[in-house]
Scaffold this active site. Sequence first.
Site, PDB file in Angstrom:
ATOM      1  N   ASP A 207     -17.742  25.583  25.321  1.00 42.50           N
ATOM      2  CA  ASP A 207     -18.162  26.922  24.879  1.00 42.50           C
ATOM      3  C   ASP A 207     -18.602  26.850  23.419  1.00 42.50           C
ATOM      4  OD1 ASP A 207     -17.086  27.688  27.295  1.00 42.50           O
ATOM      5  OD2 ASP A 207     -15.287  28.619  26.441  1.00 42.50           O
TER       6      ASP A 207
ATOM      7  N   CYS B  25       4.783  54.609  30.380  1.00 45.06           N
ATOM      8  CA  CYS B  25       3.835  55.193  29.423  1.00 45.06           C
ATOM      9  C   CYS B  25       3.025  56.300  30.102  1.00 45.06           C
ATOM     10  CB  CYS B  25       2.972  54.101  28.810  1.00 45.06           C
ATOM     11  SG  CYS B  25       2.398  54.563  27.168  1.00 45.06           S
TER      12      CYS B  25
ATOM     13  N   HIS C 182       6.822  50.618  26.863  1.00 40.67           N
ATOM     14  CA  HIS C 182       6.497  49.650  27.918  1.00 40.67           C
ATOM     15  C   HIS C 182       7.645  48.640  28.091  1.00 40.67           C
ATOM     16  CE1 HIS C 182       2.226  50.676  28.495  1.00 40.67           C
ATOM     17  NE2 HIS C 182       2.284  51.047  27.224  1.00 40.67           N
TER      18      HIS C 182
ATOM     19  N   GLU D 133       8.108  46.668  30.350  1.00 32.42           N
ATOM     20  CA  GLU D 133       7.654  45.425  30.998  1.00 32.42           C
ATOM     21  C   GLU D 133       7.425  44.283  30.014  1.00 32.42           C
ATOM     22  OE1 GLU D 133       5.912  48.249  30.789  1.00 32.42           O
ATOM     23  OE2 GLU D 133       3.751  47.914  30.626  1.00 32.42           O
TER      24      GLU D 133
HETATM   25  N1  GLN Z   1      -3.212  57.193  27.414  1.00 26.42           N
HETATM   26  C1  GLN Z   1      -1.856  57.488  27.105  1.00 26.42           C
HETATM   27  C2  GLN Z   1      -1.625  57.579  25.605  1.00 26.42           C
HETATM   28  O1  GLN Z   1      -2.406  57.113  24.834  1.00 26.42           O
HETATM   29  C3  GLN Z   1      -0.919  56.454  27.703  1.00 26.42           C
HETATM   30  C4  GLN Z   1      -1.069  55.112  27.102  1.00 26.42           C
HETATM   31  C5  GLN Z   1      -0.450  54.021  27.929  1.00 26.42           C
HETATM   32  O2  GLN Z   1      -0.144  54.209  29.091  1.00 26.42           O
HETATM   33  N2  GLN Z   1      -0.288  52.842  27.347  1.00 26.42           N
HETATM   34  O3  GLN Z   1      -0.618  58.132  25.190  1.00 26.42           O
END
Ligand code: GLN
Length: 556
Positions: free
Chosen positions: A148, A381, A507, A509
Site C-alpha cells: 500500500d 448507549c 458502553h 462491552e
Molecule cells: N447517538 C446517541 C448519542 O450520541 C447514542 C450514541 C451511542 O450509542 N454511542 O448520544
Amino acid sequence: MTKYIFCTGGVVSSVGKGVTAAAIGRILKARGLTVTLQKLDPYINVDPGTMSPYQHGEVYVTIDGAETDLDLGHYERFVDVDLTRASNFTTGQVYNAVIANERRGDFLGATIQTIPHITNEIKQRIVHVGKLTNADVVIVEIGGTVGDIESLPFLEAIRQMRRDVGMRNTIYVHVTFLPFIEATGELKTKPTQHSVSELRGLGIQPHVIVARSDHPVTEELIDKIALFCDVESAGVIPLETTSYLYEVPLLLEDAGLGAYLSEALSLNGKPPDLAEWRQLADAMKLSNPQVRIAIVGKYTGLHDAYMSVRESLYHAGIANGHDIEIEWIYAGDLEKDKGWDRLHSVDGVVVPGGFGYRGVEGKILASQWARENNKPYLGLCLGMQVMCIEYARHKLDWDDANSTEFDARTSHPIIDLMPDQKTLADMGGTMRLGHYPCVLKPGTKTYDAYRTATVNERHRHRFELNNAFREELEAAGLIFSGVSPDERLVEIAEIDDHPFMVGTQFHPEFQSRPDKPHPLFNAFIQAVISQIKQKDRGKGQSKRKKREISALNGAS
Ligand code: GLN
C-alpha cells in the site's frame, strides 16, 4: 531494554493480523513479561471516530477517551490490559503533529520531508508507548498490507528502528495467507513469496512468517516457505483457521512462536503459564446448549461494527456454560413488518449503540416487545435511550417522546443534547468520551450485578436523559440505577417489574474480557438462562399435568 515486535501483513487484508498481534501479547504475558501493543493506521483520518462503520467497523474507546481501531479491542481482550490513546495513531495524526511543529518554527528553516521528519515522528510515538507503560515488549501492528502506498512511511520507520535500538531488540513478524486451489487441492506459497520480496525491497527481512490458511500446512510447505523467504523453518508458524478465536494464542504457542520470539529477542521470561487460558479455550468448546440472543442494529451483515458487543456476549456465555448464538436483526426491517419471526425466536435482546435516525423506530419496537413479553433486554448507549423513549411513549402516553437527535421539535425531548455539546462545531473527538464514574443504587438489578457502589465505565455519546423528565419517568416506574457522582447525569436505567431490562448510557462491552465477563452482560445472560430453565420446568410440569389428567380420565 525494551524489545519491539513489528507485525506487518501480506497477500490480503483481513487475515487476522490484529488477532495474531494480540495473541503474541498473551503468550508473552504468560511468560511474566509486561507487554503493550500499538496499532499504526496508514489512513489520513485523525482517528476512526468520524468514519462510517461500513468503512471501518467498530470504533473502540479507550479509558482515556480515544476513539481507536477495533484491533485495540482484541489487544485488550487477549492481553487484559487497559490501553490508552498512545496505542493507536494514524497518518493524519502524524502529519498534524509535524505541521504544527513546523508552524511553531521548531524545525528552524529545514525543508520538512517524509524522511526524516515524518519517520522521526512515527518512531518517537512507538518509543513513547513503551516508555509510558514501562513495557518489556512493545508489539506494533502496521495496518494495511505491504504494497500500500500509504503505509510506506510506517514501514520505513520500523526499518530504521532496527538500526536505532539494535538487532537483538527488534523482530519482524509477517502475517500472510496461503490460498487453497480447489482444483488441485493445494495450498500456494507464491503470494507469500511475493509479499516477502516486496518487504525485502523496502529493507525489511522478516524473521517470522505466520502463515494463515484454511487447511493444514504440511512440514514440506513450511520448509518451502522458509527456503524461499529466507526464514528459519522454526520461524514459519502455520496458523490454520479456527472457529474459536481465543484458541489462537494456544495454536501459536504450540507451534513454537513463544519460544522462537523469546530466543530471538533474549527475553528473560519464565516458562509460559497458559493453564487458565487452556481452560478457557476448553470451556468455549464445551459450552452448550445454545442460547439465542438478538442484536438489533443498524449495520447488519457487518458484524465488525458490533465486535465488542458480540465478544462480550460470548464471554458471558462461556462463564455460564452456554454457547451463544447471535441472531442479527436489521432494525429497519422491524419497521416494515419484517424479521419479527426471528425476533420472536430469541431468548434475549440487545440493542447496541448507534447514531442517526435510520432504524431507530425498529429499535424502539424491539424494546417494546422485550418489555411487554418479559424478555431480558440489554440496551447499550442508544439502546438505553430507545428503551427510555419506548417507556415514555407507552407507559406515560407521551406519543411523540423522542431524542432531539431524531426529532428536534418533539414536545417530550426525553433524550437531549448534553449542555456542553450545544456550542460545539467540530464532529471529531468532541463527544463525551472515555471513563467516567457512576454511582449505583442499592437494591437494583444493576447493583446486584456489579455488587459495588461505584464503577468506571467508558462513554461515547452526545445525548443524555433529559433531567426535566426524570421525576415523571421515575414516578412511572423507570429506575435510574446509576448516576454520575453529582447526580446530574443518568448513566443506567432499568425497569422494576421485568426479569431483566437494563440500559446503560455507557458502553460496558469495552470492558469485558474472555475470562472476566462484564457484570451486566453476565447478569443479562444469567437472566436469559434462568428464564429458559423456568420455561423448561414449566413444560415438564404441563406434560406431567397432561399425564395426570389422562390418567384420571382413564380411571373414570
Ligand atoms: N447517538 C446517541 C448519542 O450520541 C447514542 C450514541 C451511542 O450509542 N454511542 O448520544
